[in-house]
Design a protein around this motif. Structure first.
Motif, short mmCIF file in Angstrom:
data_model
loop_
_atom_site.label_atom_id
_atom_site.label_comp_id
_atom_site.label_asym_id
_atom_site.label_seq_id
_atom_site.Cartn_x
_atom_site.Cartn_y
_atom_site.Cartn_z
N THR A 24 0.83 -1.20 0.00
CA THR A 24 0.00 0.00 0.00
C THR A 24 0.87 1.25 0.00
N GLU A 25 1.88 1.27 0.85
CA GLU A 25 2.78 2.43 0.94
C GLU A 25 3.54 2.63 -0.37
N CYS A 26 3.99 1.54 -0.97
CA CYS A 26 4.72 1.62 -2.22
C CYS A 26 3.81 2.10 -3.34
N ALA A 27 2.59 1.58 -3.40
CA ALA A 27 1.64 2.00 -4.44
C ALA A 27 1.38 3.50 -4.34
N ARG A 28 1.21 3.99 -3.15
CA ARG A 28 0.96 5.42 -2.93
C ARG A 28 2.17 6.25 -3.38
N MET A 54 3.15 1.43 -13.33
CA MET A 54 3.14 -0.03 -13.29
C MET A 54 3.36 -0.55 -11.87
N CYS A 55 4.31 0.04 -11.16
CA CYS A 55 4.59 -0.42 -9.80
C CYS A 55 3.38 -0.17 -8.89
N ALA A 56 2.74 0.98 -9.05
CA ALA A 56 1.55 1.28 -8.25
C ALA A 56 0.45 0.26 -8.52
N GLU A 57 0.26 -0.09 -9.78
CA GLU A 57 -0.79 -1.06 -10.13
C GLU A 57 -0.48 -2.45 -9.60
N VAL A 58 0.77 -2.88 -9.74
CA VAL A 58 1.15 -4.22 -9.27
C VAL A 58 1.06 -4.29 -7.74
N CYS A 59 1.54 -3.25 -7.07
CA CYS A 59 1.48 -3.24 -5.60
C CYS A 59 0.03 -3.21 -5.11
N CYS A 63 -1.65 -6.09 -2.85
CA CYS A 63 -2.32 -5.78 -1.58
C CYS A 63 -3.72 -6.37 -1.56
N ARG A 64 -4.44 -6.26 -2.67
CA ARG A 64 -5.79 -6.83 -2.74
C ARG A 64 -5.75 -8.35 -2.57
N VAL A 65 -4.78 -8.99 -3.21
CA VAL A 65 -4.66 -10.45 -3.09
C VAL A 65 -4.41 -10.84 -1.62
N LEU A 66 -3.61 -10.05 -0.93
CA LEU A 66 -3.25 -10.39 0.45
C LEU A 66 -4.32 -10.01 1.46
N SER A 67 -5.13 -9.02 1.15
CA SER A 67 -6.06 -8.52 2.16
C SER A 67 -7.50 -8.96 1.96
N GLU A 68 -7.84 -9.44 0.77
CA GLU A 68 -9.21 -9.86 0.52
C GLU A 68 -9.28 -11.37 0.45
N GLN A 69 -10.45 -11.88 0.72
CA GLN A 69 -10.66 -13.31 0.50
C GLN A 69 -10.68 -13.50 -1.01
N GLN A 80 2.17 -13.89 -7.55
CA GLN A 80 1.87 -12.46 -7.36
C GLN A 80 2.98 -11.78 -6.57
N LEU A 81 3.46 -12.44 -5.50
CA LEU A 81 4.52 -11.86 -4.67
C LEU A 81 5.83 -11.73 -5.45
N GLU A 82 6.16 -12.75 -6.25
CA GLU A 82 7.38 -12.69 -7.06
C GLU A 82 7.30 -11.55 -8.07
N TRP A 83 6.14 -11.41 -8.71
CA TRP A 83 5.94 -10.35 -9.69
C TRP A 83 6.08 -8.98 -9.03
N CYS A 84 5.47 -8.82 -7.87
CA CYS A 84 5.53 -7.56 -7.14
C CYS A 84 6.98 -7.24 -6.76
N ARG A 85 7.67 -8.23 -6.24
CA ARG A 85 9.06 -8.02 -5.84
C ARG A 85 9.91 -7.60 -7.02
N THR A 86 9.75 -8.26 -8.15
CA THR A 86 10.53 -7.94 -9.35
C THR A 86 10.24 -6.52 -9.84
N VAL A 87 8.97 -6.17 -9.93
CA VAL A 87 8.59 -4.83 -10.41
C VAL A 87 9.10 -3.76 -9.44
N CYS A 88 9.00 -4.01 -8.15
CA CYS A 88 9.48 -3.04 -7.16
C CYS A 88 10.98 -2.80 -7.29
N LEU A 89 11.74 -3.87 -7.45
CA LEU A 89 13.20 -3.72 -7.58
C LEU A 89 13.57 -2.99 -8.87
N GLU A 90 12.89 -3.32 -9.97
CA GLU A 90 13.14 -2.62 -11.24
C GLU A 90 12.80 -1.14 -11.09
#
Length: 123
Positions: A24-28, A54-59, A63-69, A80-90
């Motif tokens: 959430t913080e990263c997306a913001r 792109m990073c905001a959208e992936v993050c 977050c939705r995947v982790l916080s919603e049923q 999803q976590l691997e994709w997020c980690r990769t996009v964040c580092l790039e």
């Protein structure tokens, strides 16, 4: 005294929450960074804008995947976590070269770390 399985569940929930919060913080931060760049600027400015979006959208999606049923199984969450980690580092590497973008790069790296820690919790 708590059992090992209770301790593992607590750690799982804490790491999942920490990861969702970092996303959430990263997306913001990334959305803000992207909004500060004028569309149609230089090639480098356009890269910063695109990476921020792109990073905001992936993050946000992570977050939705982790916080919603949701219907994702553990394998889907891992992807999803691997994709997020990769996009964040790039994105962090792109923001490193931009004046004033240090905090955004730090937010991206913190999110990547949180994703890595949650992946380790998943086992």
């Amino acid at each position: 005294m708590t059992s090992t399985s209770q301790q593992e569940l607590i750690r799982f929930l804490e790491d999942r929450f920490a990861c969702a919060q970092a996303c959430t913080e990263c997306a913001r931060a990334c959305a803000l960074r992207a909004s500060l760049v004028d569309p149609g600027g230089t090639e480098e400015q356009e890269l910063v804008r695109r990476k921020g979006i792109m990073c905001a959208e992936v993050c946000d999606a992570t977050c939705r995947v982790l916080s919603e049923q949701n219907t994702l199984d553990e394998s889907g969450i891992r992807i999803q976590l691997e994709w997020c980690r990769t996009v964040c580092l790039e994105s962090a590497r792109v923001f490193d070269g931009q004046p004033g973008a240090e905090e955004t790069a730090d937010a991206c790296r913190a999110c990547a770390r949180a994703c890595t820690e949650f992946l380790q919790t998943l086992g």
